[in-house]
Scaffold this motif. Structure first.
Motif, PDB file in Angstrom:
ATOM      1  N   ALA A  38       0.846  -1.201   0.000  1.00 17.28           N
ATOM      2  CA  ALA A  38       0.000   0.000   0.000  1.00 17.28           C
ATOM      3  C   ALA A  38       0.875   1.243   0.000  1.00 17.28           C
ATOM      4  N   PHE A  39       2.021   1.157   0.701  1.00 14.75           N
ATOM      5  CA  PHE A  39       2.948   2.285   0.721  1.00 14.75           C
ATOM      6  C   PHE A  39       3.862   2.285  -0.494  1.00 14.75           C
ATOM      7  N   ALA A  40       4.371   1.111  -0.831  1.00 10.73           N
ATOM      8  CA  ALA A  40       5.478   1.061  -1.789  1.00 10.73           C
ATOM      9  C   ALA A  40       5.019   1.079  -3.247  1.00 10.73           C
ATOM     10  N   ALA A  41       3.819   0.505  -3.513  1.00 17.51           N
ATOM     11  CA  ALA A  41       3.419   0.400  -4.915  1.00 17.51           C
ATOM     12  C   ALA A  41       2.324   1.412  -5.219  1.00 17.51           C
ATOM     13  N   PRO A  42       2.513   2.228  -6.250  1.00 11.44           N
ATOM     14  CA  PRO A  42       1.476   3.205  -6.589  1.00 11.44           C
ATOM     15  C   PRO A  42       0.215   2.506  -7.094  1.00 11.44           C
ATOM     16  N   ASN A  43      -0.926   3.057  -6.765  1.00 16.22           N
ATOM     17  CA  ASN A  43      -2.222   2.542  -7.221  1.00 16.22           C
ATOM     18  C   ASN A  43      -2.583   1.163  -6.661  1.00 16.22           C
ATOM     19  N   PHE A  44      -1.772   0.696  -5.694  1.00 20.88           N
ATOM     20  CA  PHE A  44      -2.025  -0.647  -5.174  1.00 20.88           C
ATOM     21  C   PHE A  44      -3.411  -0.742  -4.563  1.00 20.88           C
ATOM     22  N   LEU A  45      -3.839   0.336  -3.878  1.00 20.92           N
ATOM     23  CA  LEU A  45      -5.112   0.287  -3.172  1.00 20.92           C
ATOM     24  C   LEU A  45      -6.308   0.664  -4.042  1.00 20.92           C
ATOM     25  N   SER A  46      -6.079   0.942  -5.315  1.00 22.04           N
ATOM     26  CA  SER A  46      -7.199   1.339  -6.164  1.00 22.04           C
ATOM     27  C   SER A  46      -8.163   0.179  -6.364  1.00 22.04           C
ATOM     28  N   THR A  47      -9.453   0.504  -6.548  1.00 23.96           N
ATOM     29  CA  THR A  47     -10.474  -0.534  -6.687  1.00 23.96           C
ATOM     30  C   THR A  47     -10.165  -1.448  -7.861  1.00 23.96           C
ATOM     31  N   ALA A  48      -9.739  -0.828  -8.967  1.00 26.35           N
ATOM     32  CA  ALA A  48      -9.461  -1.626 -10.157  1.00 26.35           C
ATOM     33  C   ALA A  48      -8.401  -2.675  -9.859  1.00 26.35           C
ATOM     34  N   ASN A  49      -7.357  -2.255  -9.158  1.00 29.83           N
ATOM     35  CA  ASN A  49      -6.293  -3.192  -8.828  1.00 29.83           C
ATOM     36  C   ASN A  49      -6.792  -4.289  -7.903  1.00 29.83           C
ATOM     37  N   MET A  50      -7.607  -3.909  -6.915  1.00 28.11           N
ATOM     38  CA  MET A  50      -8.143  -4.896  -5.984  1.00 28.11           C
ATOM     39  C   MET A  50      -8.912  -5.976  -6.744  1.00 28.11           C
ATOM     40  N   VAL A  51      -9.731  -5.534  -7.684  1.00 29.67           N
ATOM     41  CA  VAL A  51     -10.551  -6.496  -8.433  1.00 29.67           C
ATOM     42  C   VAL A  51      -9.665  -7.428  -9.239  1.00 29.67           C
ATOM     43  N   ILE A  52      -8.693  -6.857  -9.941  1.00 29.59           N
ATOM     44  CA  ILE A  52      -7.796  -7.689 -10.754  1.00 29.59           C
ATOM     45  C   ILE A  52      -7.048  -8.683  -9.871  1.00 29.59           C
ATOM     46  N   MET A  53      -6.535  -8.144  -8.745  1.00 33.28           N
ATOM     47  CA  MET A  53      -5.734  -8.985  -7.874  1.00 33.28           C
ATOM     48  C   MET A  53      -6.569 -10.132  -7.305  1.00 33.28           C
ATOM     49  N   SER A  54      -7.789  -9.802  -6.882  1.00 33.86           N
ATOM     50  CA  SER A  54      -8.605 -10.862  -6.284  1.00 33.86           C
ATOM     51  C   SER A  54      -8.970 -11.920  -7.323  1.00 33.86           C
ATOM     52  N   LYS A  55      -9.107 -11.504  -8.587  1.00 34.66           N
ATOM     53  CA  LYS A  55      -9.349 -12.499  -9.639  1.00 34.66           C
ATOM     54  C   LYS A  55      -8.167 -13.445  -9.775  1.00 34.66           C
ATOM     55  N   HIS A  56      -6.965 -12.870  -9.725  1.00 33.21           N
ATOM     56  CA  HIS A  56      -5.764 -13.723  -9.791  1.00 33.21           C
ATOM     57  C   HIS A  56      -5.721 -14.693  -8.633  1.00 33.21           C
ATOM     58  N   VAL A  57      -5.959 -14.128  -7.429  1.00 28.11           N
ATOM     59  CA  VAL A  57      -5.865 -14.952  -6.225  1.00 28.11           C
ATOM     60  C   VAL A  57      -6.885 -16.076  -6.277  1.00 28.11           C
ATOM     61  N   ALA A  58      -8.088 -15.754  -6.777  1.00 25.32           N
ATOM     62  CA  ALA A  58      -9.173 -16.733  -6.747  1.00 25.32           C
ATOM     63  C   ALA A  58      -8.773 -18.009  -7.467  1.00 25.32           C
ATOM     64  N   LEU A  59      -8.097 -17.865  -8.627  1.00 23.50           N
ATOM     65  CA  LEU A  59      -7.723 -19.059  -9.392  1.00 23.50           C
ATOM     66  C   LEU A  59      -6.882 -20.008  -8.549  1.00 23.50           C
ATOM     67  N   ASN A  60      -5.851 -19.433  -7.899  1.00 25.86           N
ATOM     68  CA  ASN A  60      -4.997 -20.269  -7.076  1.00 25.86           C
ATOM     69  C   ASN A  60      -5.761 -20.790  -5.859  1.00 25.86           C
ATOM     70  N   ALA A  61      -6.629 -19.951  -5.303  1.00 26.71           N
ATOM     71  CA  ALA A  61      -7.347 -20.342  -4.084  1.00 26.71           C
ATOM     72  C   ALA A  61      -8.232 -21.560  -4.337  1.00 26.71           C
ATOM     73  N   PHE A  62      -8.920 -21.600  -5.494  1.00 27.76           N
ATOM     74  CA  PHE A  62      -9.750 -22.769  -5.820  1.00 27.76           C
ATOM     75  C   PHE A  62      -8.921 -24.048  -5.743  1.00 27.76           C
ATOM     76  N   LEU A  63      -7.809 -24.014  -6.475  1.00 30.04           N
ATOM     77  CA  LEU A  63      -6.963 -25.205  -6.517  1.00 30.04           C
ATOM     78  C   LEU A  63      -6.447 -25.542  -5.127  1.00 30.04           C
ATOM     79  N   ALA A  64      -6.073 -24.507  -4.364  1.00 30.17           N
ATOM     80  CA  ALA A  64      -5.483 -24.735  -3.046  1.00 30.17           C
ATOM     81  C   ALA A  64      -6.499 -25.359  -2.089  1.00 30.17           C
ATOM     82  N   ILE A  65      -7.784 -24.986  -2.245  1.00 29.81           N
ATOM     83  CA  ILE A  65      -8.813 -25.571  -1.379  1.00 29.81           C
ATOM     84  C   ILE A  65      -8.910 -27.076  -1.626  1.00 29.81           C
ATOM     85  N   GLY A  66      -8.980 -27.439  -2.904  1.00 27.82           N
ATOM     86  CA  GLY A  66      -9.028 -28.862  -3.223  1.00 27.82           C
ATOM     87  C   GLY A  66      -7.768 -29.570  -2.757  1.00 27.82           C
TER      88      GLY A  66
END
Lengths: 354, 521
Positions: A38-66
């Motif tokens: 949040a401090f080091a990367a510009p725009n890290f906290l922006s909504t657009a970034n949050m959405v993109i990031m959570s989409k990335h995370v979700a893919l790995n999270a599905f597999l990790a749950i199984g």
């Protein structure tokens, strides 16, 4: 219970606090990583970034749950990445061509039917893993390594290595909504995140509140003991591999929809990220221990870390090094927690004078 | 040499060994005489194995001294003890099944050229010589895993012989040997004696001990209760010292009438891996409220029989009946549902999932009782666990702690609790007192009595004479997979049980025919 432990004074008290700290370590790590970027990367906290990031995370999270269920039961599933690739290709094929029985006409499917068929394929590959492990007594590592190659090979064969492009669907067949799986959103949150919430809750519920979940832990903790207690060990193992295949199929669907294309190499090394997330979340590779919540947090740590580093402009090579170090550190801390936890339990027992 | 003339090679003075939860050895004195067979005898858990582990450097004394030729020694590990000329053949075999006989015998002491290249030919030659001495025709290149258990024991003995030990400890060496193999072993022992080797010999077969021993030491609950030259010792003397005059306090308190037949087994047989039958045509019946003790030595097939009943061995033959109805369920879960519950001998391996909490372990067999369709009622589960913790007086700080943090006795109670939560009709208990201290033992036995009085049928296996005598309403003795004796409580005596348990084993078994006649009225 009459003799509830009276709070042991001094060192035991600090031990308790330390134990709590260690137990929450993945969560603390997530907060630290988040705060740092949040401090080091510009725009890290922006909504657009949050959405993109959570989409990335979700893919790995599905597999990790199984993967978490498989690892808790004492196994491992290396085939999930290939299942993702295969399921993506199946989805692509169905959207583009439907099924052609070779009679001069073809069967076309709507989005729901496509999803069900793809999920069926994923579960079937999981069932093959399960049968190899239970009926043919193949070590899980080897069995799933085999299906890793077979599934990947089938994915490549399906298109001769080419990409299925333009999976926009066809309104005439009711498959135009295929794109929505990856691109659509509900209440401003992507559909794939809603799916993750649903699968995560379901898995956590299974783990904590159903006999099935308890049996998964028991089988991983002591297979012989569980069998003698009346647990149907083979059924439990079948379930965990099939569930892992189910999760991988979801990921295959989401990716092919997001990219509007299916590439047969999709999902390579995904299995390693999934294992990393599970381990980071406190799942023990020797079985019997782990939590769904921990795994999801672990997936977020990995996802936030890699996206954040990209945004900071850190080279991909350094990213790999950092990811590796984080995983090693997590396991080292996990060992420390186990030792401390055992000591606290023994002390509480000793305090009873027995 | 006259008794008492043999030089003392090793002494223990005031040896005490404390384990968490139990004192295994209490201020024990022991003289090990060279050129003689020093017999050590006692019930399970009496401290024999602990004493030998101390001598062999596996464990260290908490208090007390070990003297060799007048000088105090202390061993840091088995290699250290081996340097002092001490070899041990453990009861549990310590072999590598995938390596050949020769490789096993010379493990960690490989014959090498220049310290690098293993001289296989020399090892093979030396192994052949050892096997010739033991009169066994075992090829040095056979993988040990392909040998029978008895042959494996010979390999283990050869391993100790190859170290030229001055002191050789044999912990139940004959438990897996046939009568002729025992004879060979005895010839080897006589040969070793002539060469001045001091032998410690542990066994449960009393006749065998009297035949081969020169000195005898009896242990009971970690205390040496008798120590003398063998001349003039008889079975009665040994049993008296093993058990003590005052029997332990598990005696039956109140009588209750037995109900109708609850459980019956007909012609149960189980093949042993590697040939032969582990359980050979066993039939028995159990009435409601009855405690049926199955006595026998290790490897007599008792545990295997119980495992057949619970459904662990799918290839077992024979038929079972519960309350007159045939038990056709093949899975363990199905049999538990029919009212059978097993408390296994090996808590760690078979009884508990150590990584899980006490609560999760206790309800593992009965989870569906707290479940509606698929939803578990955790509060009901916790309540039921609390109930059983109180009923069985399990001492725990919290039912969320891992079960591995408990003492042996409390772990055993958790396993019993798990079995009882399935509301069994027939309770199978395999060595229920193994590895737990005397106080917990008494509590476990009280619980068994209470359960029997409530109408359960209890089938329990033990190798403890005292236990089987004082707890059982009826006693069945097994040997070599078969039932070799059946006695109502009033007619059972230690001597008769011991004799029946040796049928088909002891080198000169006392007239098996008369015994059979006596045993089967």
């Amino acid at each position: 219970m009459t003799a509830v432990a009276t709070n042991p004074p001094g060192s035991a008290g600090t031990q308790g606090a330390l134990l709590l700290l260690l137990k929450a370590r993945t969560f603390i790590a997530l907060i630290l990583v988040f705060a740092f970027f949040a401090f080091a990367a510009p725009n890290f906290l922006s909504t657009a970034n949050m959405v993109i990031m959570s989409k990335h995370v979700a893919l790995n999270a599905f597999l990790a749950i199984g993967m978490t269920f498989v690892i808790i039961s004492g196994g491992i599933d290396l085939s999930v990445g290939s299942i993702v690739g295969l399921c993506g290709m199946v989805a692509g094929w169905l959207v583009l061509y439907g099924v052609n029985p070779g009679l001069g006409w073809s069967i076309q499917f709507n989005t729901l039917e496509i999803c069900l068929i793809v999920i069926l394929v994923g579960v079937a590959v999981g069932a093959v893993n399960g049968l190899l492990v239970t009926k043919l007594n193949v070590a899980p590592f080897i069995a799933t390594l085999g299906t890793l190659y077979v599934a990947r090979g089938l994915a490549l064969l399906s298109s001769d290595g080419a990409t299925f492009p333009n999976l926009g669907g066809n309104p005439e067949y009711g498959s135009a909504s295929f794109r929505l799986i990856g691109a659509g959103s509900f209440l401003g949150i992507p559909i794939s995140i809603w799916m993750l919430v649903a699968v995560g809750c379901l898995a956590a519920y299974i783990a904590r509140r159903t006999p099935l979940g308890r049996f998964i832990y028991a089988v991983g903790g002591n297979e012989r003991g569980a069998a003698l207690s009346g647990v149907k060990v083979n059924r439990i193992k079948m379930f965990v591999y099939m569930f892992s295949g189910f999760c991988a199929a979801l990921v295959g669907l989401i990716i092919s929809s997001q990219l509007v294309a299916a590439h047969p190499a999709t999902g390579e090394t995904f299995e390693l990220n999934a294992i990393a997330a599970a381990v980071l979340g406190g799942t023990s590779m020797s079985g019997g221990r782990g939590r769904i919540g921990g795994t999801i947090v672990g997936a977020f740590v990995i996802g936030v870390l890699s996206d954040g580093l990209v945004m900071m402009g850190v080279s991909a090579f350094w990213q790999t090094v950092i990811k590796g170090l984080v995983i090693i550190a997590a396991v080292v801390v996990d060992q420390a927690q186990q030792r401390l936890q055992a000591r606290v339990a023994l002390q509480a027992q000793a305090a009873l004078g027995k | 040499m006259e008794p008492g003339q043999h030089p003392v090679g090793l002494q223990i003075r005031g040896g005490t060994k404390v384990y968490p939860g139990t004192v295994a050895l209490k201020a024990a004195d022991f003289d090990l005489r060279m050129g003689a067979v020093n017999v050590l005898v006692g019930e399970n858990g009496a401290g024999k194995s602990t004493m030998m582990k101390v001598i062999a450097g596996v464990e260290r004394l908490t208090e007390g001294r070990i003297l060799m030729e007048g000088e105090e020694v202390s061993f840091h590990g088995t290699e250290d003890a081996a340097r002092h000329g001490i070899g041990i053949v453990f009861q549990e075999l310590n072999l590598f099944p995938n390596m050949t006989v020769a490789e096993n015998i010379f493990i960690t002491r490989e014959r090498t050229r220049l310290g690098i290249d293993i001289d296989k030919a020399a090892q093979r030659e030396a192994t052949r010589a050892l096997m010739a001495r033991l009169e066994h025709d075992i090829d040095p290149d056979t993988p040990v895993g392909e040998l029978r258990v008895g042959q494996q024991q010979i390999v283990e003995i050869a391993k100790s012989l190859s170290q030229d030990a001055k002191i050789l400890i044999l912990d139940e060496p004959t438990s897996a040997l046939s009568a002729s193999e025992v004879e060979i072993l005895f010839r080897v022992i006589a040969d070793l004696k002539r060469n001045g080797v001091g032998i410690v010999y542990i066994s449960h077969r009393l006749e065998e001990l009297i035949r081969i021993g020169d000195y005898i030491t009896v242990l009971r609950d970690g205390v040496v209760t008798g120590s003398r030259p063998m001349a003039g010792v008889d079975v009665g003397w040994i049993v008296r010292n093993m058990i003590g005059e005052a029997s332990k306090d598990f005696a039956k308190t109140e009588e209750h009438a037995f109900g109708p037949e609850l459980f019956r087994a007909e012609g149960v047989s189980l093949a042993r891996p590697g040939g032969g039958l582990a359980v050979n045509d066993v039939s028995l019946s159990l009435r409601a409220g009855e405690i049926l003790g199955i006595y026998g030595l290790m490897g007599a097939g008792r545990s295997e029989f119980l495992e057949c009943v619970i459904g662990r061995h799918s290839h077992a033959t024979g038929r079972f009946f519960v309350e007159g109805r045939p038990l056709t369920e093949r899975s363990v879960a199905g049999r538990i549902e029919r009212g059978i519950a097993l408390i296994p001998e090996d808590r760690k391996q078979d009884g508990l999932v150590e990584i899980l909490s006490i609560r999760e372990n206790m309800t593992l067999s009965s989870l569906w009782d707290f479940t509606r369709v698929f939803h578990m009622n955790l509060r009901a589960e916790k309540g039921a666990v609390g109930d059983f913790v109180r009923r069985l007086a399990i001492k725990i700080a919290s039912d969320e702690h891992p079960v591995g943090s408990l003492s042996g006795g409390n772990q055993q109670k958790v396993v019993i609790g798990k079995a009882l939560m399935t509301r069994p009709k027939v309770l199978l208990m395999d060595e229920p007192s193994r590895g737990i201290d005397i106080g917990a033992k008494a509590e476990v036995f009280r619980t068994m009595r209470k359960l029997a009085a409530e109408g359960l049928g209890i089938l329990f296996v033990t190798s403890d004479l005292d236990e089987v005598m004082s707890l059982s309403d009826r006693i069945i003795v097994m040997s070599d997979g078969r039932i070799t004796g059946e006695f109502p409580r009033e007619e059972a005596t230690e001597t008769r049980l011991v004799a029946a348990s040796a049928v088909g084993h002891a080198p000169d078994a006392p007239h098996p025919e008369t015994l059979q006649a006596e045993a089967r009225p």
